[in-house]
Design an enzyme around this catalytic site. Structure first.
Site, PDB file in Angstrom:
ATOM      1  N   GLY A   1       1.936   6.690   3.101  1.00 17.93           N
ATOM      2  CA  GLY A   1       3.247   6.037   3.170  1.00 17.93           C
ATOM      3  C   GLY A   1       3.340   4.883   2.207  1.00 17.93           C
ATOM      4  O   GLY A   1       2.498   4.717   1.322  1.00 17.93           O
ATOM      5  N   ASN A   2       4.379   4.092   2.345  1.00 15.15           N
ATOM      6  CA  ASN A   2       4.541   2.913   1.485  1.00 15.15           C
ATOM      7  C   ASN A   2       5.173   1.787   2.290  1.00 15.15           C
ATOM      8  O   ASN A   2       5.526   1.968   3.461  1.00 15.15           O
ATOM      9  CB  ASN A   2       5.387   3.276   0.262  1.00 15.15           C
ATOM     10  N   ARG A   3       5.343   0.634   1.663  1.00 12.33           N
ATOM     11  CA  ARG A   3       5.721  -0.573   2.403  1.00 12.33           C
ATOM     12  C   ARG A   3       7.232  -0.763   2.543  1.00 12.33           C
ATOM     13  O   ARG A   3       7.676  -1.793   3.027  1.00 12.33           O
ATOM     14  CB  ARG A   3       5.118  -1.794   1.704  1.00 12.33           C
TER      15      ARG A   3
END
Ligand code: C5P
Length: 399
Positions: free
Chosen positions: A201-203
């Site tokens: 995932g990412n932020r």
């Protein structure tokens, strides 16, 4: 815009200092009109310093400029925060025994009030009747919220937070230039499953996308918000009768939802942070250390959704892309952005500089906007809502 912020005598007046700051930071000209009582909570020098304008409570000051009516006449918006039970009663009765009262009677601008009082006072039939009167006259009301009140009590009566009042105020100032348009916005960050409990995932929090949706709805658009893993807290900023939220998880789900929405939409905005790669195989069972060694995760490239939307677009449909860059300097930022705009074929590209402490997850953002053919079409910094206003200005300009 000219905004009058009227402060009446409640402890929440200290929070209104921050509201005035948010409004001035967003470029508005703010005049503060406190009541005498309000000055017992926050003093005159604070209001003058924060608004950079002289402040008075009296109708007898600055008489030559007919200040008691001029402030209301010249306002684009009047905000009353906090609005005490007494000041709400005064407004309902149309009393004009101080600058607060005359300003509210003299204005034809939209009026927004942020009630703040003890829960019993809010519930009282007198207050509720006054609120109904104000509502019937078209006064807008934000809050009150449920929470801690002065003196250790809690209940419904707490003034809404300054950020929420700011958003409601900005919404009232918004032009209705997106009336009749349908827009689809993707927001948040995709999650590519590895096994039943893990993902790549990412932020991205989805805050910028939620703010874009709220701004579009305030300006009259019908909005489909394709929300990739956005928390309920962040999504609450996009609560509006004209916003339909479609929750998605992975890039493939986001792609399907955006393509579905594209059939109806006039504008497509890809604000989501989409994973470029996904694991080739998703394990049915949780990967464990028991297998020994470090398990390799083989990746395969995801579809470039925005490029697919551009390729399939209907005549007149506008596609907007986002780019998060970590450049050395502004020159490099623009050069990379222009290359990306060409590669993806988007009509408008919103570029933000990100880093470990910038852009993602934070409340503020700073962007440059490229319009058709890479022409500079604006830049903005500040709250994600303020940035959204600049983005929609650029989109409206590109149509
Ligand atoms: O190339 P980059 O990932 O920086 O491009 C960002 C833009 O492309 C964003 O608008 C993002 O939503 C979109 N994107 C996409 N599909 C991908 C990766 C990014 O639509 N697989």
């Amino acid at each position: 815009m000219n905004i009058v912020v009227s402060v009446t005598g409640g402890i929440a007046a200290y929070k209104t200092v921050h509201l005035v700051r948010l409004l001035t930071k967003a470029g508005h000209d703010v005049t503060v009109v406190p009541t005498e009582d309000a000055l017992r909570f926050v003093g005159l020098p604070t209001w003058e310093a924060i608004s950079r304008h002289p402040v008075t409570t009296s109708v007898h000051d600055d008489v030559a400029r007919v200040r008691h009516v001029a402030l209301g006449q010249n306002a684009d918006l009047v905000v009353v925060a906090p609005a005490t039970a007494n000041s709400i009663a005064k407004m309902a009765a149309g009393l004009a025994d101080d600058l607060f009262g005359t300003t509210l009677l003299a204005t034809e601008a939209p009026v927004l009030i942020a009630p703040a009082m003890h829960a019993e006072m809010w519930r009282h039939p007198a207050t509720q009747a006054n609120i109904a009167t104000l509502r019937a006259r078209g006064v807008h009301i934000v809050g009150p919220a449920d929470g801690e009140l002065a003196g250790g009590d809690s209940g419904l009566g707490r003034m809404s937070e300054p950020e929420e009042i700011f958003d409601a105020a900005v919404a009232l100032l918004a032009p209705r230039d997106l009336d009749g348009l349908t827009v689809a916005i993707s927001a948040g960050g995709t999650r590519e499953p590895i096994d039943p409990v893990r993902y790549l995932g990412n932020r991205s929090s989805g805050r910028q996308g939620a703010a874009l949706a709220a701004e579009a709805a305030a300006r009259g658009a019908e909005v489909v918000l394709v929300a990739a893993n956005i928390s309920a807290d962040v999504l609450s900023a996009a609560q509006h009768p004209s916003i339909r939220v479609v929750p998605v998880g992975s890039a493939a789900e986001l792609s399907a939802a955006m393509k579905d929405a594209a059939a109806e939409a006039d504008v497509l905005v890809m604000a989501a942070a989409v994973a470029d790669y996904r694991p080739v195989a998703v394990s049915d069972r949780k990967l464990t250390k028991e297998g020994g060694g470090i398990p390799p995760i083989e990746l395969v490239e995801n579809e470039d959704i925005v490029a697919a939307l551009v390729a399939a677009r209907r005549p007149g449909q506008l596609v907007v892309g986002f780019a998060a860059e970590t450049p050395e300097d502004e020159e490099e930022l623009f050069a990379r952005a222009r290359r990306k705009q060409q590669r993806k074929g988007v009509d408008v590209l919103v570029v933000n500089e990100v880093g470990w402490d910038r852009g993602f997850e934070s409340a503020d953002n700073a962007v440059h906007i490229l319009g058709r053919d890479g022409a500079a079409a604006g830049s903005a910094s500040g709250s994600k809502r303020a940035v959204s206003a600049a983005v929609w200005d650029a989109i409206a300009g590109a149509r």
